[in-house]
Motif scaffolding. Structure first.
Motif, PDB file in Angstrom:
ATOM      1  N   LEU A   1       0.809  -1.218   0.000  1.00 10.74           N
ATOM      2  CA  LEU A   1       0.000   0.000   0.000  1.00 10.74           C
ATOM      3  C   LEU A   1       0.845   1.272   0.000  1.00 10.74           C
ATOM      4  CD1 LEU A   1      -2.760  -1.007   2.589  1.00 10.74           C
ATOM      5  CD2 LEU A   1      -2.869  -1.134   0.087  1.00 10.74           C
ATOM      6  N   THR A   2       2.148   1.146   0.224  1.00 12.53           N
ATOM      7  CA  THR A   2       3.068   2.278   0.148  1.00 12.53           C
ATOM      8  C   THR A   2       4.315   1.827  -0.604  1.00 12.53           C
ATOM      9  OG1 THR A   2       3.987   1.711   2.312  1.00 12.53           O
ATOM     10  CG2 THR A   2       2.251   3.373   2.274  1.00 12.53           C
ATOM     11  N   GLU A   3       5.203   2.773  -0.858  1.00 16.66           N
ATOM     12  CA  GLU A   3       6.346   2.451  -1.708  1.00 16.66           C
ATOM     13  C   GLU A   3       7.429   1.641  -1.016  1.00 16.66           C
ATOM     14  OE1 GLU A   3       8.357   5.180  -4.821  1.00 16.66           O
ATOM     15  OE2 GLU A   3       9.586   5.407  -3.012  1.00 16.66           O
ATOM     16  N   GLU A   4       7.646   1.885   0.288  1.00 17.31           N
ATOM     17  CA  GLU A   4       8.828   1.289   0.915  1.00 17.31           C
ATOM     18  C   GLU A   4       8.859  -0.242   0.886  1.00 17.31           C
ATOM     19  OE1 GLU A   4       6.093   2.894   4.182  1.00 17.31           O
ATOM     20  OE2 GLU A   4       7.008   3.671   2.361  1.00 17.31           O
ATOM     21  N   PRO A   5       7.731  -0.969   1.081  1.00 18.75           N
ATOM     22  CA  PRO A   5       7.849  -2.426   0.963  1.00 18.75           C
ATOM     23  C   PRO A   5       8.162  -2.872  -0.461  1.00 18.75           C
ATOM     24  CG  PRO A   5       5.552  -1.789   1.261  1.00 18.75           C
ATOM     25  CD  PRO A   5       6.393  -0.571   1.514  1.00 18.75           C
ATOM     26  N   THR A   6       7.641  -2.134  -1.439  1.00 14.55           N
ATOM     27  CA  THR A   6       7.950  -2.454  -2.833  1.00 14.55           C
ATOM     28  C   THR A   6       9.435  -2.286  -3.095  1.00 14.55           C
ATOM     29  OG1 THR A   6       5.751  -1.737  -3.566  1.00 14.55           O
ATOM     30  CG2 THR A   6       7.485  -1.827  -5.233  1.00 14.55           C
ATOM     31  N   GLU A   7       9.996  -1.167  -2.639  1.00 18.38           N
ATOM     32  CA  GLU A   7      11.425  -0.916  -2.862  1.00 18.38           C
ATOM     33  C   GLU A   7      12.284  -1.970  -2.181  1.00 18.38           C
ATOM     34  OE1 GLU A   7      14.692   2.689  -2.755  1.00 18.38           O
ATOM     35  OE2 GLU A   7      12.851   2.906  -1.602  1.00 18.38           O
ATOM     36  N   VAL A   8      11.917  -2.331  -0.962  1.00 23.07           N
ATOM     37  CA  VAL A   8      12.700  -3.338  -0.233  1.00 23.07           C
ATOM     38  C   VAL A   8      12.619  -4.686  -0.927  1.00 23.07           C
ATOM     39  CG1 VAL A   8      12.883  -4.653   1.904  1.00 23.07           C
ATOM     40  CG2 VAL A   8      12.534  -2.183   2.001  1.00 23.07           C
ATOM     41  N   LEU A   9      11.431  -5.123  -1.288  1.00 32.94           N
ATOM     42  CA  LEU A   9      11.276  -6.442  -1.899  1.00 32.94           C
ATOM     43  C   LEU A   9      11.999  -6.526  -3.241  1.00 32.94           C
ATOM     44  CD1 LEU A   9       7.559  -7.176  -0.956  1.00 32.94           C
ATOM     45  CD2 LEU A   9       9.595  -8.321  -0.063  1.00 32.94           C
TER      46      LEU A   9
ATOM     47  N   VAL B   1      -1.101  -8.107   2.910  1.00 30.24           N
ATOM     48  CA  VAL B   1      -1.125  -6.705   2.481  1.00 30.24           C
ATOM     49  C   VAL B   1      -0.274  -5.914   3.470  1.00 30.24           C
ATOM     50  CG1 VAL B   1      -2.535  -4.637   2.161  1.00 30.24           C
ATOM     51  CG2 VAL B   1      -3.392  -6.862   1.387  1.00 30.24           C
ATOM     52  N   ILE B   2       0.616  -5.083   2.943  1.00 30.31           N
ATOM     53  CA  ILE B   2       1.538  -4.315   3.785  1.00 30.31           C
ATOM     54  C   ILE B   2       1.251  -2.825   3.632  1.00 30.31           C
ATOM     55  CG2 ILE B   2       3.950  -3.764   4.277  1.00 30.31           C
ATOM     56  CD1 ILE B   2       4.707  -6.453   3.021  1.00 30.31           C
ATOM     57  N   GLY B   3       1.054  -2.161   4.767  1.00 26.94           N
ATOM     58  CA  GLY B   3       0.811  -0.721   4.744  1.00 26.94           C
ATOM     59  C   GLY B   3       1.643  -0.017   5.792  1.00 26.94           C
ATOM     60  N   PHE B   4       1.354   1.283   5.946  1.00 28.97           N
ATOM     61  CA  PHE B   4       2.144   2.085   6.885  1.00 28.97           C
ATOM     62  C   PHE B   4       1.264   3.066   7.650  1.00 28.97           C
ATOM     63  CE2 PHE B   4       4.460   6.090   7.712  1.00 28.97           C
ATOM     64  CZ  PHE B   4       5.357   5.611   8.668  1.00 28.97           C
ATOM     65  N   SER B   5       1.383   3.046   8.947  1.00 28.75           N
ATOM     66  CA  SER B   5       0.884   4.063   9.881  1.00 28.75           C
ATOM     67  C   SER B   5      -0.631   4.038  10.089  1.00 28.75           C
ATOM     68  CB  SER B   5       1.329   5.462   9.447  1.00 28.75           C
ATOM     69  OG  SER B   5       0.430   6.052   8.543  1.00 28.75           O
TER      70      SER B   5
ATOM     71  N   ILE C   1      -8.395 -10.743   5.057  1.00 25.67           N
ATOM     72  CA  ILE C   1      -7.030 -10.630   4.529  1.00 25.67           C
ATOM     73  C   ILE C   1      -6.052 -10.368   5.676  1.00 25.67           C
ATOM     74  CG2 ILE C   1      -5.518  -9.355   2.964  1.00 25.67           C
ATOM     75  CD1 ILE C   1      -7.699 -10.962   1.558  1.00 25.67           C
ATOM     76  N   GLU C   2      -4.889 -10.999   5.618  1.00 23.81           N
ATOM     77  CA  GLU C   2      -3.848 -10.731   6.597  1.00 23.81           C
ATOM     78  C   GLU C   2      -3.164  -9.407   6.252  1.00 23.81           C
ATOM     79  OE1 GLU C   2       0.225 -12.779   8.396  1.00 23.81           O
ATOM     80  OE2 GLU C   2      -1.272 -14.008   7.354  1.00 23.81           O
ATOM     81  N   VAL C   3      -3.032  -8.537   7.242  1.00 28.07           N
ATOM     82  CA  VAL C   3      -2.490  -7.194   7.018  1.00 28.07           C
ATOM     83  C   VAL C   3      -1.373  -6.913   8.010  1.00 28.07           C
ATOM     84  CG1 VAL C   3      -3.020  -4.724   6.961  1.00 28.07           C
ATOM     85  CG2 VAL C   3      -4.741  -6.382   6.187  1.00 28.07           C
ATOM     86  N   TRP C   4      -0.299  -6.311   7.504  1.00 26.91           N
ATOM     87  CA  TRP C   4       0.770  -5.840   8.384  1.00 26.91           C
ATOM     88  C   TRP C   4       0.924  -4.342   8.181  1.00 26.91           C
ATOM     89  CZ3 TRP C   4       6.582  -5.503   7.142  1.00 26.91           C
ATOM     90  CH2 TRP C   4       7.277  -5.029   8.258  1.00 26.91           C
ATOM     91  N   ILE C   5       0.678  -3.577   9.247  1.00 27.59           N
ATOM     92  CA  ILE C   5       0.867  -2.135   9.214  1.00 27.59           C
ATOM     93  C   ILE C   5       2.079  -1.784  10.071  1.00 27.59           C
ATOM     94  CG2 ILE C   5      -0.106   0.124   9.807  1.00 27.59           C
ATOM     95  CD1 ILE C   5      -1.526  -1.120   7.464  1.00 27.59           C
TER      96      ILE C   5
END
Length: 270
Positions: free
Chosen positions: A15-23, A71-75, A90-94
């Motif tokens: 849902l944000t850029e940082e997990p995409t960049e890391v992966l 699904v990965i999000g932030f804040s 859905i499993e979510v990690w914020i």
């Protein structure tokens, strides 16, 4: 290609850029099935992955159609999106990290979640080494400039914690350290721009999320002409994609951009 018996998440929506960049950095991009529309790093992600969210909103039907297993999000800003996805099963990690150490821990944690612990550790160590290299270079300068970082202009919002910390690594001192500890932007609003005048920063850095920073507009604010940064033309933009998200971009390109500005300022005072 992922192994058929891989026990880790295979279909991740970011849902944000940082997990995409890391992966992508870890070589685990095949696990990503959807990304944020604000993603710019790496550039190929925009070409390869469907865009299914903004920052405060998401296309829930499209996300569910992708059948994500994580699904990965932030804040807290994405709490409503997370709640809807959780209701749908859905499993979510914020994540909610706001510091340089938090970014490093995030890289390691995300790597572990996809079975790439060793690659994540190596990547985090690369980031740590880069931080120390920049810190050591900055330590050679005889004076540390006072730096004001502006995240938004109307209302005026000062910089968040990881930005203040990176300014410190790059060789400067944030002029609003007490504000940087506030995670929410509403608590970093300046009631009066004269507070910046009083703190007399040597350098002004701006990164207005979603729009171009305008140094001339900042310099023209009433009373700001007496600020050393304005008087000496040290008002600079740091592009928002490399500094306003708590991910690798800030530790590498964002830090380097801040360091370059401070290095230029320092070179004129030796």
């Amino acid at each position: 290609m992922m192994k058929t018996n891989d026990p880790f998440p295979h279909r991740i929506v970011c849902l944000t850029e940082e997990p995409t960049e890391v992966l992508y950095a870890l070589g685990e991009e095949d696990r990503i099935v959807g990304i944020s529309g604000f993603t710019v790093r790496p550039p190929r992600a925009r070409r390869e992955k469907p865009k299914v969210s903004a920052f405060t909103s998401a296309k829930l039907d499209e996300i569910l159609a992708l059948k994500p297993d994580l699904v990965i999000g932030f804040s807290d800003i994405q709490a409503d999106i997370a709640r809807e996805l959780i209701h749908a099963g859905i499993e979510v990690w914020i994540s909610n990290h706001r510091s340089v150490e938090g970014i490093l821990a995030y890289i390691r944690r995300l790597g572990a979640m996809v079975g790439a612990h060793e690659k994540a550790e190596q990547y985090a160590q690369r980031a740590e080494a880069h931080l120390e290299k920049v810190r050591a270079a900055a330590a050679q300068w005889p004076r540390r400039p006072k730096v004001y970082f502006e995240e938004w202009d109307e209302p005026i919002i000062t910089g968040i914690r990881w930005v203040a910390e990176l300014i410190g690594v790059a060789g400067g001192d944030d002029v609003f350290p007490e504000h940087s500890r506030e995670s929410l932007a509403k608590y970093r609003i300046l009631a009066d721009g004269s507070e910046v005048v009083e703190r007399a920063p040597d350098i002004i850095l701006g990164s207005w999320c979603g729009k171009r920073f305008r140094p001339e507009k900042v310099a023209a604010r009433p009373g700001w002409d007496v600020i050393p940064a304005v008087r000496n033309g040290d008002v600079h933009e740091i592009k928002s994609p490399i500094i306003l998200q708590p991910g690798p971009a800030a530790l590498f390109d964002g830090l380097d951009a801040i360091h370059a500005v401070i290095a230029n300022w320092s070179s004129r005072r030796t």
